[in-house]
Design a protein around this motif. Structure first.
Motif, PDB file in Angstrom:
ATOM      1  N   LYS A  70      43.857  39.202  32.205  1.00  0.00           N
ATOM      2  CA  LYS A  70      42.761  39.337  33.082  1.00  0.00           C
ATOM      3  C   LYS A  70      41.899  40.783  33.034  1.00  0.00           C
ATOM      4  O   LYS A  70      42.695  41.730  33.086  1.00  0.00           O
ATOM      5  CB  LYS A  70      43.541  39.395  34.444  1.00  0.00           C
ATOM      6  CG  LYS A  70      42.535  39.119  35.551  1.00  0.00           C
ATOM      7  CD  LYS A  70      43.372  39.185  36.709  1.00  0.00           C
ATOM      8  CE  LYS A  70      43.087  38.032  37.682  1.00  0.00           C
ATOM      9  NZ  LYS A  70      43.569  38.072  38.907  1.00  0.00           N
ATOM     10  N   VAL A  71      40.719  40.734  32.778  1.00  0.00           N
ATOM     11  CA  VAL A  71      40.031  41.869  32.636  1.00  0.00           C
ATOM     12  C   VAL A  71      38.734  42.028  33.542  1.00  0.00           C
ATOM     13  O   VAL A  71      38.121  40.959  33.853  1.00  0.00           O
ATOM     14  CB  VAL A  71      39.292  41.873  31.128  1.00  0.00           C
ATOM     15  CG1 VAL A  71      38.632  43.092  30.918  1.00  0.00           C
ATOM     16  CG2 VAL A  71      40.323  41.464  30.016  1.00  0.00           C
ATOM     17  N   TYR A  72      38.702  43.251  34.206  1.00  0.00           N
ATOM     18  CA  TYR A  72      37.743  43.247  35.149  1.00  0.00           C
ATOM     19  C   TYR A  72      36.479  44.096  34.543  1.00  0.00           C
ATOM     20  O   TYR A  72      36.787  45.307  33.920  1.00  0.00           O
ATOM     21  CB  TYR A  72      38.325  44.227  36.374  1.00  0.00           C
ATOM     22  CG  TYR A  72      39.090  43.566  37.208  1.00  0.00           C
ATOM     23  CD1 TYR A  72      38.728  43.013  38.668  1.00  0.00           C
ATOM     24  CD2 TYR A  72      40.458  43.309  36.890  1.00  0.00           C
ATOM     25  CE1 TYR A  72      39.598  42.401  39.324  1.00  0.00           C
ATOM     26  CE2 TYR A  72      41.302  42.528  37.877  1.00  0.00           C
ATOM     27  CZ  TYR A  72      40.659  42.073  39.073  1.00  0.00           C
ATOM     28  OH  TYR A  72      41.463  41.282  39.914  1.00  0.00           O
ATOM     29  N   ILE A  73      35.289  43.716  34.553  1.00  0.00           N
ATOM     30  CA  ILE A  73      34.341  44.118  33.965  1.00  0.00           C
ATOM     31  C   ILE A  73      32.900  44.431  34.992  1.00  0.00           C
ATOM     32  O   ILE A  73      32.899  43.565  35.914  1.00  0.00           O
ATOM     33  CB  ILE A  73      33.740  43.295  32.722  1.00  0.00           C
ATOM     34  CG1 ILE A  73      34.860  42.954  31.678  1.00  0.00           C
ATOM     35  CG2 ILE A  73      32.534  43.466  32.310  1.00  0.00           C
ATOM     36  CD1 ILE A  73      34.779  41.827  30.777  1.00  0.00           C
ATOM     37  N   LEU A  74      32.286  45.561  34.745  1.00  0.00           N
ATOM     38  CA  LEU A  74      31.319  45.966  35.561  1.00  0.00           C
ATOM     39  C   LEU A  74      30.181  45.874  34.892  1.00  0.00           C
ATOM     40  O   LEU A  74      29.933  46.151  33.712  1.00  0.00           O
ATOM     41  CB  LEU A  74      31.246  47.322  36.170  1.00  0.00           C
ATOM     42  CG  LEU A  74      30.239  47.941  36.908  1.00  0.00           C
ATOM     43  CD1 LEU A  74      30.174  47.245  38.259  1.00  0.00           C
ATOM     44  CD2 LEU A  74      30.246  49.474  36.953  1.00  0.00           C
ATOM     45  N   LEU A  75      29.120  45.090  35.361  1.00  0.00           N
ATOM     46  CA  LEU A  75      27.757  44.937  34.866  1.00  0.00           C
ATOM     47  C   LEU A  75      26.913  45.933  35.770  1.00  0.00           C
ATOM     48  O   LEU A  75      27.045  45.775  37.008  1.00  0.00           O
ATOM     49  CB  LEU A  75      27.130  43.602  34.994  1.00  0.00           C
ATOM     50  CG  LEU A  75      28.124  42.239  34.479  1.00  0.00           C
ATOM     51  CD1 LEU A  75      27.589  41.062  34.795  1.00  0.00           C
ATOM     52  CD2 LEU A  75      28.184  42.518  32.926  1.00  0.00           C
ATOM     53  N   GLY A  76      25.939  46.496  35.189  1.00  0.00           N
ATOM     54  CA  GLY A  76      25.012  47.220  35.893  1.00  0.00           C
ATOM     55  C   GLY A  76      23.611  47.327  34.950  1.00  0.00           C
ATOM     56  O   GLY A  76      23.577  47.351  33.711  1.00  0.00           O
ATOM     57  N   GLY A  77      22.580  47.795  35.686  1.00  0.00           N
ATOM     58  CA  GLY A  77      21.233  47.746  35.168  1.00  0.00           C
ATOM     59  C   GLY A  77      20.109  48.229  36.208  1.00  0.00           C
ATOM     60  O   GLY A  77      20.386  47.774  37.293  1.00  0.00           O
ATOM     61  N   ASN A  78      18.894  48.594  35.547  1.00  0.00           N
ATOM     62  CA  ASN A  78      17.862  48.957  36.376  1.00  0.00           C
ATOM     63  C   ASN A  78      16.599  48.830  35.735  1.00  0.00           C
ATOM     64  O   ASN A  78      15.715  49.302  36.323  1.00  0.00           O
ATOM     65  CB  ASN A  78      18.002  50.345  37.041  1.00  0.00           C
ATOM     66  CG  ASN A  78      18.194  51.442  36.144  1.00  0.00           C
ATOM     67  OD1 ASN A  78      18.093  51.367  34.788  1.00  0.00           O
ATOM     68  ND2 ASN A  78      17.630  52.474  36.647  1.00  0.00           N
ATOM     69  N   ASP A  92      30.789  47.853  31.195  1.00  0.00           N
ATOM     70  CA  ASP A  92      32.152  48.676  31.244  1.00  0.00           C
ATOM     71  C   ASP A  92      33.422  47.846  31.680  1.00  0.00           C
ATOM     72  O   ASP A  92      33.473  47.036  32.433  1.00  0.00           O
ATOM     73  CB  ASP A  92      32.052  49.881  32.255  1.00  0.00           C
ATOM     74  CG  ASP A  92      30.936  50.820  31.905  1.00  0.00           C
ATOM     75  OD1 ASP A  92      30.705  50.909  30.822  1.00  0.00           O
ATOM     76  OD2 ASP A  92      30.282  51.361  32.826  1.00  0.00           O
ATOM     77  N   ILE A  93      34.343  48.122  30.675  1.00  0.00           N
ATOM     78  CA  ILE A  93      35.762  47.513  31.160  1.00  0.00           C
ATOM     79  C   ILE A  93      36.436  48.545  32.107  1.00  0.00           C
ATOM     80  O   ILE A  93      36.512  49.585  31.858  1.00  0.00           O
ATOM     81  CB  ILE A  93      36.621  47.365  29.925  1.00  0.00           C
ATOM     82  CG1 ILE A  93      36.090  46.603  28.838  1.00  0.00           C
ATOM     83  CG2 ILE A  93      37.893  46.839  30.314  1.00  0.00           C
ATOM     84  CD1 ILE A  93      36.857  46.408  27.387  1.00  0.00           C
ATOM     85  N   LEU A  94      36.700  47.875  33.302  1.00  0.00           N
ATOM     86  CA  LEU A  94      37.419  48.464  34.305  1.00  0.00           C
ATOM     87  C   LEU A  94      38.652  48.591  34.310  1.00  0.00           C
ATOM     88  O   LEU A  94      39.541  49.774  34.299  1.00  0.00           O
ATOM     89  CB  LEU A  94      36.821  47.907  35.680  1.00  0.00           C
ATOM     90  CG  LEU A  94      35.338  48.146  36.083  1.00  0.00           C
ATOM     91  CD1 LEU A  94      35.007  47.333  37.119  1.00  0.00           C
ATOM     92  CD2 LEU A  94      34.899  49.430  36.045  1.00  0.00           C
ATOM     93  N   ASN A 111      31.272  54.291  44.530  1.00  0.00           N
ATOM     94  CA  ASN A 111      31.168  53.424  45.243  1.00  0.00           C
ATOM     95  C   ASN A 111      30.700  52.138  44.623  1.00  0.00           C
ATOM     96  O   ASN A 111      30.977  51.255  45.102  1.00  0.00           O
ATOM     97  CB  ASN A 111      30.357  53.772  46.374  1.00  0.00           C
ATOM     98  CG  ASN A 111      31.256  54.570  47.518  1.00  0.00           C
ATOM     99  OD1 ASN A 111      32.334  54.389  47.520  1.00  0.00           O
ATOM    100  ND2 ASN A 111      30.405  55.339  48.510  1.00  0.00           N
ATOM    101  N   PHE A 112      29.547  52.197  43.774  1.00  0.00           N
ATOM    102  CA  PHE A 112      28.968  50.999  42.951  1.00  0.00           C
ATOM    103  C   PHE A 112      29.971  50.117  42.405  1.00  0.00           C
ATOM    104  O   PHE A 112      29.779  49.117  42.150  1.00  0.00           O
ATOM    105  CB  PHE A 112      27.674  51.276  42.281  1.00  0.00           C
ATOM    106  CG  PHE A 112      28.053  52.114  41.034  1.00  0.00           C
ATOM    107  CD1 PHE A 112      28.127  51.672  40.085  1.00  0.00           C
ATOM    108  CD2 PHE A 112      27.812  53.592  41.160  1.00  0.00           C
ATOM    109  CE1 PHE A 112      28.672  52.332  38.624  1.00  0.00           C
ATOM    110  CE2 PHE A 112      27.949  54.290  40.232  1.00  0.00           C
ATOM    111  CZ  PHE A 112      28.232  53.729  38.877  1.00  0.00           C
ATOM    112  N   VAL A 113      30.979  50.825  42.181  1.00  0.00           N
ATOM    113  CA  VAL A 113      32.114  50.063  41.315  1.00  0.00           C
ATOM    114  C   VAL A 113      33.129  49.583  42.380  1.00  0.00           C
ATOM    115  O   VAL A 113      33.729  48.401  42.184  1.00  0.00           O
ATOM    116  CB  VAL A 113      32.866  50.983  40.110  1.00  0.00           C
ATOM    117  CG1 VAL A 113      33.904  50.303  39.572  1.00  0.00           C
ATOM    118  CG2 VAL A 113      31.845  51.563  39.196  1.00  0.00           C
ATOM    119  N   LEU A 114      33.574  50.375  43.125  1.00  0.00           N
ATOM    120  CA  LEU A 114      34.687  50.498  44.031  1.00  0.00           C
ATOM    121  C   LEU A 114      34.360  49.128  44.892  1.00  0.00           C
ATOM    122  O   LEU A 114      35.155  48.217  45.592  1.00  0.00           O
ATOM    123  CB  LEU A 114      34.973  51.627  44.737  1.00  0.00           C
ATOM    124  CG  LEU A 114      35.812  52.426  44.043  1.00  0.00           C
ATOM    125  CD1 LEU A 114      35.873  53.755  44.915  1.00  0.00           C
ATOM    126  CD2 LEU A 114      37.089  51.925  43.590  1.00  0.00           C
TER     127      LEU A 114
END
Length: 179
Positions: free
Chosen positions: A18-26, A111-113, A136-139
């Motif tokens: 189980k892998v938690y991944i964050l996606l971000g972009g602007n 990013d891999i969290l 906060n944008f991750v949490l």
């Protein structure tokens, strides 16, 4: 026994992580880019089990740029953490990510969290993500998906980490509809 069944049995025998991944972009159509990223992640790495809502946050670090969209996904994969990282970096490049200066605007950041409850502290791979407790944008999306997920180093869950973070940037949940 047919070849397809043997292949399926081999894949089923490999323990999925189980892998938690964050996606971000602007930059660009971020929602569409997230959809493409998720499709590529599933094609290359495994099955996306769940996605958080989308969140909008002012830029962190370099504040003179558009707000970011962020989302956390939960992936089930049989790949190693190092293989996941390489695939995610490749997907970023395919989707137009250009690494210029730190905290610059970008089409996508992946990013891999967390990778299971494992801890990696290598030259090119640090898991859990070393700054997640400060953002906060991750949490916020992590807390939405898994409020009781325990940080393997700090031994505190996502709900508590989110409540005690020093990050004051506002995070706006856009909707419960996921990209």
């Amino acid at each position: 026994m047919n070849k397809g069944l043997k292949t399926y049995q081999k894949k089923a025998a490999v323990k999925n992580k189980k892998v938690y991944i964050l996606l971000g972009g602007n930059m660009g159509n971020v929602k569409a880019i997230f959809l493409k990223a998720c499709a590529k992640i599933e094609k290359q790495l495994g099955v996306i089990d769940r996605k958080s809502s989308l969140y909008r946050t002012a830029a962190w670090g370099n504040e003179n740029q558009p707000a970011f969209l962020n989302q956390v996904i939960i992936l089930h994969t049989s790949e190693t953490a190092a293989n996941c990282l390489q695939a995610l970096l490749s997907i970023e490049m395919e989707l137009g990510r250009q690494r210029t200066v730190k905290n610059a605007p970008r089409t996508i950041d992946i990013d891999i969290l967390f990778y299971e409850k494992e801890v990696f502290n290598e030259k090119d791979l640090t898991i859990p993500h070393p700054q997640l407790q400060n953002r906060n944008f991750v949490l916020a999306p992590l807390r939405e998906l898994s409020p009781n997920l325990l940080h393997p180093i700090y031994k505190i869950n996502m709900k508590q980490l989110h409540l005690h973070t020093s990050d004051m940037l506002a995070v706006e949940k856009l909707s419960s509809k996921k990209a």
